[in-house]
Structure formats: C-alpha cells, structure tokens
Write an enzyme that holds these catalytic residues in place. Sequence first.
Site, PDB file in Angstrom:
ATOM      1  N   GLY A 283       0.842  -1.189   0.000  1.00 52.49           N
ATOM      2  CA  GLY A 283       0.000   0.000   0.000  1.00 52.49           C
ATOM      3  C   GLY A 283       0.869   1.227   0.000  1.00 52.49           C
TER       4      GLY A 283
ATOM      5  N   GLY B 170       0.804   5.475   1.356  1.00 55.52           N
ATOM      6  CA  GLY B 170       0.101   6.540   2.066  1.00 55.52           C
ATOM      7  C   GLY B 170       0.696   7.875   1.687  1.00 55.52           C
TER       8      GLY B 170
ATOM      9  N   TYR C  12       2.823   9.592   3.290  1.00 61.69           N
ATOM     10  CA  TYR C  12       4.223   9.768   3.648  1.00 61.69           C
ATOM     11  C   TYR C  12       5.103   8.591   3.279  1.00 61.69           C
ATOM     12  CZ  TYR C  12       2.210  13.399   6.567  1.00 61.69           C
ATOM     13  OH  TYR C  12       1.526  14.493   7.013  1.00 61.69           O
ATOM     14  N   ALA C  13       4.495   7.521   2.828  1.00 57.75           N
ATOM     15  CA  ALA C  13       5.308   6.319   2.688  1.00 57.75           C
ATOM     16  C   ALA C  13       4.727   5.321   1.702  1.00 57.75           C
ATOM     17  CB  ALA C  13       5.433   5.649   4.057  1.00 57.75           C
TER      18      ALA C  13
ATOM     19  N   VAL D 175       4.674   1.159   1.289  1.00 59.51           N
ATOM     20  CA  VAL D 175       4.894   0.006   2.165  1.00 59.51           C
ATOM     21  C   VAL D 175       4.988  -1.259   1.311  1.00 59.51           C
ATOM     22  CG1 VAL D 175       4.003  -1.290   4.135  1.00 59.51           C
ATOM     23  CG2 VAL D 175       3.613   1.174   4.000  1.00 59.51           C
TER      24      VAL D 175
ATOM     25  N   LYS E 187       8.460  -0.059   5.440  1.00 61.48           N
ATOM     26  CA  LYS E 187       7.827   1.235   5.191  1.00 61.48           C
ATOM     27  C   LYS E 187       8.901   2.218   4.771  1.00 61.48           C
ATOM     28  CE  LYS E 187       4.581   4.454   7.280  1.00 61.48           C
ATOM     29  NZ  LYS E 187       3.520   4.564   8.288  1.00 61.48           N
TER      30      LYS E 187
ATOM     31  N   ASP F 220      -1.623  10.514  17.754  1.00 57.56           N
ATOM     32  CA  ASP F 220      -2.363  10.405  16.488  1.00 57.56           C
ATOM     33  C   ASP F 220      -3.184   9.121  16.469  1.00 57.56           C
ATOM     34  OD1 ASP F 220      -3.233  11.276  14.036  1.00 57.56           O
ATOM     35  OD2 ASP F 220      -1.485  10.544  12.937  1.00 57.56           O
TER      36      ASP F 220
END
Length: 316
Positions: free
Chosen positions: A14, A16, A18-19, A21, A37, A134
């Site tokens: 996947g 996101g 910021y990253a 994976v 990640k 978070d």
Amino acid sequence: DQERRKYVKGKKLGSGQYADVFSAHLVSDPTQLVAIKKIKVGPEVQEMGISHDSLREIKFLQELSHPNIIRLFSVFSTKNQNLNLVLEQLPQGDLMKLIQDTTIDYSPSDIKAWMSMLSRAVWFCHQNFVLHRDIKPNNLLIAANGEIKLADFGLARSFADPHAPMTYNVITKWYRPPELYYQANFYSGAVDIWSVGCVFAELVLRWPLFHCMPDGDLAMLGMISDKVGTPTEDNWPGVSKLRGYVPVAKEDVTPVKRRADWEANFGTVGTTGADLLMQMFALDPRKRPTAAQVLEHHYWTSDPRPSRLDQLPRQG
Ligand code: ADP
C-alpha cells in the site's frame, strides 16, 4: 546496508501520504514476513540529514514491545537518506476499514475487546513515557489472529516534507482534544485518552463523533461544544488563559452533556461503557482518566464479556 541486505523485498502492500509500504521476508527465513515502510523523505530532511532526536525516538520505539503495539524490528537508510522502517506485517487492514464495511456486523462484545486492546496499548506507551498523539481508527492495524495493534507513531510525519500538500485523511483533526486547539503548551497523556474516546464513540456510531468537513479549528471547536459541551472557566479552570483560547458569548455556551445524554446516545455499550466514554471526554484534560484508570474501570468486568480473538469479525 548490512541491515537492508537481510530482507528480500516483495510486492507493494500500500502507499500513504508519507510512505510506500512493501512486503518483504528475511533472507535467512522466507517464512518471516515483515513490512518495509519506505518514508518519502522531504527535501529539508535530505539536506539536513536525519536528526539525532528522531533516531533516538526510533531506537526507543524499537524497544517498545507489547502485543497491541506494532513491532518495529529495525531501521535502515538507503541512497539519498531514504528511511526504511522494518515493521511487523499486519495484513488484515485496519479498524477504519472495518467500521466502514457495511457488510460486517459487530457486537458490543467485539467493541469491548477492541477497546481493551487499544487501552492496554496506550497504557503501555504512557508507562514508557511515549505519547502517540495520532490515535485514530486507521492507525489501528489488524493482525492475522484478530489482535489490533497501534501503529504509526508520527514517525513518518516527523521525517516527511512539511510543505507537502496533505490529503483529507491525513490532516483530519477529528480525534484531537480541545487543549490542542487552544494551543496548550503543556499537554499530557490525556491527549491520547481523548482520541481513545473518539475511537470508542466511532465504533458505536460507525461514524466519527466529531465529523467535520472542512475541519477548521473553529469548526472543530464548535463540534466539540455541540457534542460534549463548551469549555468554560467553570468546567475547566484556566482554559481562558490558554494561548489559543477562543472566547464564547454567554448565550452561545452549550452546557456540558450529562450522564443521561451519554447513555441515550451510547447505551449499546451499557451504562458502564457510557460512563467510561463520558469520562474520556472530560473537557479539562486534568479530569480525564489516565490510561491506568481507564484499565481499572468497571466497564471491562461488567456484562457482556469481551469477545475472544477468534470470535472477532474480520474483513473478507
Ligand atoms: P502513511 O503513514 O504515509 O499514511 P500508512 O502507514 O498509512 O502510510 O501506510 C500505507 C498503506 O500501507 C496502508 O494503508 C496499508 O495498506 C499498508 N500498510 C502500512 N503498514 C502496514 C503493515 N505493517 N503491514 C501491512 N500493510 C501495511
């Protein structure tokens, strides 16, 4: 480099904000799956290098070992300062996907089991002087055995490009407590407890309690007033001295919701569940229970019993 060569990188799991994976396994043992990640390091970080503080935080997390916290096995960097976190692989999605999947039914016992795992994870973090900051359903990943694991300790964020445009999911502020909107410069584990309350409420409602688009600070404070009550000197001594405090006209003050209101809206988790929820949403952070106090609440021991791991619903 030595660390990097321990793993064989596989398919992308996947990506996101910021990253990216990737699935990977140990060269020495192909049955040992991990998730790598790869953090999209921003230009500032590339120029200045990864700070000692951040690396210290990572080392610290590497030692945080608890069944309900994602394991960080190691960290390595590749060319141009790319940072790679080697994490436990959790292939069953996250709690947000489960909450939103209308084909899945879950019970008050399931909610109690998930909340119990989350509460123990938060207790363990706080016990080790780590604030998560978070906590939200998409940061609660689900393991193959049904356990949920608190993930994403803001590490990605602290390394990422601070000027990158953010998607709505990333900037969502629905889980943030009022003291952060008021820019309190001293805050505590109570920030995480508020977020845990938000997850609890969302599990019951199957919809975020403080749902707000766009989620500007004033709009969010309005939501909190609406659903919990307006922060005032009466219910939160000192609030008006906080740097970001926004005065509210007397006629616009919503009284703090009473026990009966919580029971009416969250009765499915019983009177003890509604009581715990009400406590987590104390406006004054000093009045919220600590994680240790959450674990002592009679919600956990009152009926119904929490579901066993193998009874928990999961996605297809
Ligand atoms: P970001 O921090 O940039 O938002 P995420 O942590 O959300 O990145 O990761 C992006 C995606 O990668 C997730 O939606 C999920 O599908 C997948 N993913 C993240 N961590 C893991 C993991 N430990 N195991 C399996 N898949 C993961």
